[in-house]
Design a protein around this motif. Structure first.
Motif, PDB file in Angstrom:
ATOM      1  N   SER A  63       0.687  -1.212  -0.019  1.00 20.67           N
ATOM      2  CA  SER A  63       0.081   0.011  -0.109  1.00 20.67           C
ATOM      3  C   SER A  63       0.854   1.327   0.067  1.00 20.67           C
ATOM      4  CB  SER A  63      -1.118  -0.053   0.973  1.00 20.67           C
ATOM      5  OG  SER A  63      -0.241   0.015   2.355  1.00 20.67           O
ATOM      6  N   VAL A  64       2.208   1.316   0.367  1.00 25.13           N
ATOM      7  CA  VAL A  64       3.169   2.295   0.345  1.00 25.13           C
ATOM      8  C   VAL A  64       4.267   2.417  -0.470  1.00 25.13           C
ATOM      9  CG1 VAL A  64       2.299   2.802   2.998  1.00 25.13           C
ATOM     10  CG2 VAL A  64       4.439   1.649   2.409  1.00 25.13           C
ATOM     11  N   LYS A  65       4.316   1.209  -1.185  1.00 18.98           N
ATOM     12  CA  LYS A  65       5.566   1.106  -2.220  1.00 18.98           C
ATOM     13  C   LYS A  65       5.413   2.181  -3.203  1.00 18.98           C
ATOM     14  CE  LYS A  65       7.116  -3.657  -2.365  1.00 18.98           C
ATOM     15  NZ  LYS A  65       6.641  -4.311  -1.445  1.00 18.98           N
ATOM     16  N   GLY A  66       6.645   2.885  -3.562  1.00 16.86           N
ATOM     17  CA  GLY A  66       6.623   3.691  -4.389  1.00 16.86           C
ATOM     18  C   GLY A  66       6.360   5.236  -3.740  1.00 16.86           C
ATOM     19  N   ARG A  67       5.773   5.013  -2.690  1.00 16.67           N
ATOM     20  CA  ARG A  67       5.671   6.495  -1.959  1.00 16.67           C
ATOM     21  C   ARG A  67       6.359   6.724  -0.519  1.00 16.67           C
ATOM     22  NH1 ARG A  67       0.546   7.391  -0.003  1.00 16.67           N
ATOM     23  NH2 ARG A  67       0.173   5.256   0.486  1.00 16.67           N
ATOM     24  N   PHE A  68       6.365   5.747   0.243  1.00 15.73           N
ATOM     25  CA  PHE A  68       7.029   5.842   1.548  1.00 15.73           C
ATOM     26  C   PHE A  68       8.395   5.256   1.428  1.00 15.73           C
ATOM     27  CE2 PHE A  68       3.238   5.798   4.202  1.00 15.73           C
ATOM     28  CZ  PHE A  68       2.744   6.816   3.767  1.00 15.73           C
ATOM     29  N   THR A  69       9.394   5.779   1.882  1.00 18.55           N
ATOM     30  CA  THR A  69      10.886   5.210   2.114  1.00 18.55           C
ATOM     31  C   THR A  69      11.337   5.143   3.510  1.00 18.55           C
ATOM     32  OG1 THR A  69      11.243   6.077  -0.023  1.00 18.55           O
ATOM     33  CG2 THR A  69      13.277   5.412   1.197  1.00 18.55           C
ATOM     34  N   ILE A  70      11.975   4.006   3.881  1.00 12.79           N
ATOM     35  CA  ILE A  70      12.477   3.880   5.473  1.00 12.79           C
ATOM     36  C   ILE A  70      13.865   4.026   5.122  1.00 12.79           C
ATOM     37  CG2 ILE A  70      12.359   1.317   5.171  1.00 12.79           C
ATOM     38  CD1 ILE A  70      11.911   1.535   8.186  1.00 12.79           C
ATOM     39  N   SER A  71      14.502   4.469   6.187  1.00 13.61           N
ATOM     40  CA  SER A  71      16.067   4.660   6.063  1.00 13.61           C
ATOM     41  C   SER A  71      16.539   4.845   7.556  1.00 13.61           C
ATOM     42  CB  SER A  71      16.375   5.896   5.289  1.00 13.61           C
ATOM     43  OG  SER A  71      16.107   7.176   5.631  1.00 13.61           O
ATOM     44  N   ARG A  72      17.899   4.689   7.808  1.00 14.99           N
ATOM     45  CA  ARG A  72      18.304   4.939   9.305  1.00 14.99           C
ATOM     46  C   ARG A  72      19.793   5.543   9.049  1.00 14.99           C
ATOM     47  NH1 ARG A  72      18.095  -0.644  11.879  1.00 14.99           N
ATOM     48  NH2 ARG A  72      19.138   0.252  13.493  1.00 14.99           N
ATOM     49  N   ASP A  73      19.900   6.199  10.206  1.00 13.29           N
ATOM     50  CA  ASP A  73      21.300   6.564  10.337  1.00 13.29           C
ATOM     51  C   ASP A  73      21.890   6.179  11.696  1.00 13.29           C
ATOM     52  OD1 ASP A  73      23.400   8.070  11.077  1.00 13.29           O
ATOM     53  OD2 ASP A  73      22.653  10.129   9.936  1.00 13.29           O
ATOM     54  N   ASN A  74      22.393   5.127  11.760  1.00 13.50           N
ATOM     55  CA  ASN A  74      23.025   4.543  13.138  1.00 13.50           C
ATOM     56  C   ASN A  74      23.763   5.553  13.919  1.00 13.50           C
ATOM     57  OD1 ASN A  74      21.494   2.302  12.742  1.00 13.50           O
ATOM     58  ND2 ASN A  74      23.023   1.221  11.696  1.00 13.50           N
ATOM     59  N   ALA A  75      24.611   6.463  13.322  1.00 23.63           N
ATOM     60  CA  ALA A  75      25.448   7.377  14.049  1.00 23.63           C
ATOM     61  C   ALA A  75      24.556   8.407  14.738  1.00 23.63           C
ATOM     62  CB  ALA A  75      26.283   8.192  12.782  1.00 23.63           C
ATOM     63  N   LYS A  76      23.398   8.607  14.206  1.00 27.25           N
ATOM     64  CA  LYS A  76      22.392   9.558  15.067  1.00 27.25           C
ATOM     65  C   LYS A  76      21.359   8.708  15.735  1.00 27.25           C
ATOM     66  CE  LYS A  76      22.852  13.334  11.675  1.00 27.25           C
ATOM     67  NZ  LYS A  76      22.224  14.517  10.617  1.00 27.25           N
ATOM     68  N   ASN A  77      21.362   7.390  15.602  1.00 31.49           N
ATOM     69  CA  ASN A  77      20.547   6.630  16.518  1.00 31.49           C
ATOM     70  C   ASN A  77      19.129   6.928  16.115  1.00 31.49           C
ATOM     71  OD1 ASN A  77      22.482   5.235  17.677  1.00 31.49           O
ATOM     72  ND2 ASN A  77      22.004   6.036  19.698  1.00 31.49           N
ATOM     73  N   THR A  78      18.825   7.114  14.805  1.00 28.35           N
ATOM     74  CA  THR A  78      17.587   7.551  14.047  1.00 28.35           C
ATOM     75  C   THR A  78      17.071   6.668  13.093  1.00 28.35           C
ATOM     76  OG1 THR A  78      17.922   9.802  15.115  1.00 28.35           O
ATOM     77  CG2 THR A  78      16.310   9.575  13.604  1.00 28.35           C
ATOM     78  N   VAL A  79      15.788   6.366  12.873  1.00 32.80           N
ATOM     79  CA  VAL A  79      15.274   5.780  11.812  1.00 32.80           C
ATOM     80  C   VAL A  79      14.226   6.576  11.290  1.00 32.80           C
ATOM     81  CG1 VAL A  79      13.564   4.694  13.008  1.00 32.80           C
ATOM     82  CG2 VAL A  79      14.476   3.752  10.873  1.00 32.80           C
ATOM     83  N   TYR A  80      14.128   6.799  10.175  1.00 26.95           N
ATOM     84  CA  TYR A  80      13.215   7.809   9.207  1.00 26.95           C
ATOM     85  C   TYR A  80      12.088   6.989   8.136  1.00 26.95           C
ATOM     86  CZ  TYR A  80      17.246  10.971  10.373  1.00 26.95           C
ATOM     87  OH  TYR A  80      18.152  11.541  11.212  1.00 26.95           O
ATOM     88  N   LEU A  81      11.087   7.815   8.193  1.00 22.20           N
ATOM     89  CA  LEU A  81      10.111   7.379   7.272  1.00 22.20           C
ATOM     90  C   LEU A  81       9.693   8.715   6.490  1.00 22.20           C
ATOM     91  CD1 LEU A  81       8.366   4.906   6.307  1.00 22.20           C
ATOM     92  CD2 LEU A  81       6.432   5.833   7.844  1.00 22.20           C
ATOM     93  N   GLN A  82      10.083   8.909   5.249  1.00 19.40           N
ATOM     94  CA  GLN A  82       9.748   9.800   4.258  1.00 19.40           C
ATOM     95  C   GLN A  82       8.486   9.380   3.476  1.00 19.40           C
ATOM     96  OE1 GLN A  82      11.099  12.604   3.646  1.00 19.40           O
ATOM     97  NE2 GLN A  82       9.540  13.346   2.440  1.00 19.40           N
ATOM     98  N   MET A  83       7.497  10.059   3.657  1.00 17.95           N
ATOM     99  CA  MET A  83       6.320   9.670   3.193  1.00 17.95           C
ATOM    100  C   MET A  83       5.779  10.726   2.095  1.00 17.95           C
ATOM    101  SD  MET A  83       4.189   8.585   6.508  1.00 17.95           S
ATOM    102  CE  MET A  83       4.210  10.165   7.180  1.00 17.95           C
ATOM    103  N   ASN A  84       5.633  10.427   0.704  1.00 24.63           N
ATOM    104  CA  ASN A  84       5.308  11.218  -0.228  1.00 24.63           C
ATOM    105  C   ASN A  84       4.000  10.958  -0.677  1.00 24.63           C
ATOM    106  OD1 ASN A  84       7.869  12.488   0.108  1.00 24.63           O
ATOM    107  ND2 ASN A  84       8.730  10.965  -1.452  1.00 24.63           N
ATOM    108  N   SER A  85       3.410  11.778  -1.517  1.00 23.44           N
ATOM    109  CA  SER A  85       2.075  11.495  -2.240  1.00 23.44           C
ATOM    110  C   SER A  85       1.119  10.976  -1.223  1.00 23.44           C
ATOM    111  CB  SER A  85       2.195  10.379  -3.485  1.00 23.44           C
ATOM    112  OG  SER A  85       2.971  10.837  -4.165  1.00 23.44           O
ATOM    113  N   LEU A  86       0.929  11.761  -0.068  1.00 22.60           N
ATOM    114  CA  LEU A  86       0.156  10.960   0.924  1.00 22.60           C
ATOM    115  C   LEU A  86      -1.319  10.867   0.373  1.00 22.60           C
ATOM    116  CD1 LEU A  86       1.898  12.572   3.709  1.00 22.60           C
ATOM    117  CD2 LEU A  86       1.344  10.174   3.858  1.00 22.60           C
ATOM    118  N   LYS A  87      -2.099   9.904   1.092  1.00 20.00           N
ATOM    119  CA  LYS A  87      -3.598   9.888   0.783  1.00 20.00           C
ATOM    120  C   LYS A  87      -4.191   9.791   2.164  1.00 20.00           C
ATOM    121  CE  LYS A  87      -2.306   6.581  -3.019  1.00 20.00           C
ATOM    122  NZ  LYS A  87      -2.684   5.379  -3.374  1.00 20.00           N
TER     123      LYS A  87
END
Length: 123
Positions: A63-87
């Motif tokens: 349901s989110v493929k192509g719109r949401f991207t997960i990533s992480r920065d272990n140096a910052k102890n942080t995980v992200y969720l970039q959400m585009n084309s929100l519905k």
């Protein structure tokens, strides 16, 4: 033990974007796989995306493929969720989770959870 704190939620118009962050503290964050789940009112918690320890492998719900991207920065102890084309159907409370799940989309297999952040998408 690890503590997770989500941020970045809010109200956005359909078609807009948001970036969620999940800051971790406690034991070594890079030891854990991490995932994002969401729960809308009256619905079961559902898998959104997950990422392995090093950030080299990801998985996401259809349901989110192509719109949401997960990533992480272990140096910052942080995980992200970039959400585009929100519905509007993306409206939910979004939760960050960490653990060592065998099945990444099974929320029962994650050990640590944040408190959640509300995402509301207006039509």
């Amino acid at each position: 033990q690890v503590q997770l704190v989500e941020s970045g939620g809010g109200l956005v118009q359909a078609g807009g974007s948001l970036r969620l962050s999940c800051a971790a503290s406690g034991r070594t964050f890079s030891s854990y796989k991490t995932g994002w789940f969401r729960q809308a009112p009256g619905k079961e918690r559902e898998f959104v995306a997950a990422i392995n320890r090093s950030g080299t492998i990801t998985s996401s719900a259809d349901s989110v493929k192509g719109r949401f991207t997960i990533s992480r920065d272990n140096a910052k102890n942080t995980v992200y969720l970039q959400m585009n084309s929100l519905k509007p159907e993306d409206t939910a409370v979004y939760y960050c989770a960490a653990g060592d799940p065998r099945t990444w989309n099974d929320y029962n297999q994650y050990d640590y959870w944040g408190q959640g952040t509300q995402v509301t998408v207006a039509s």
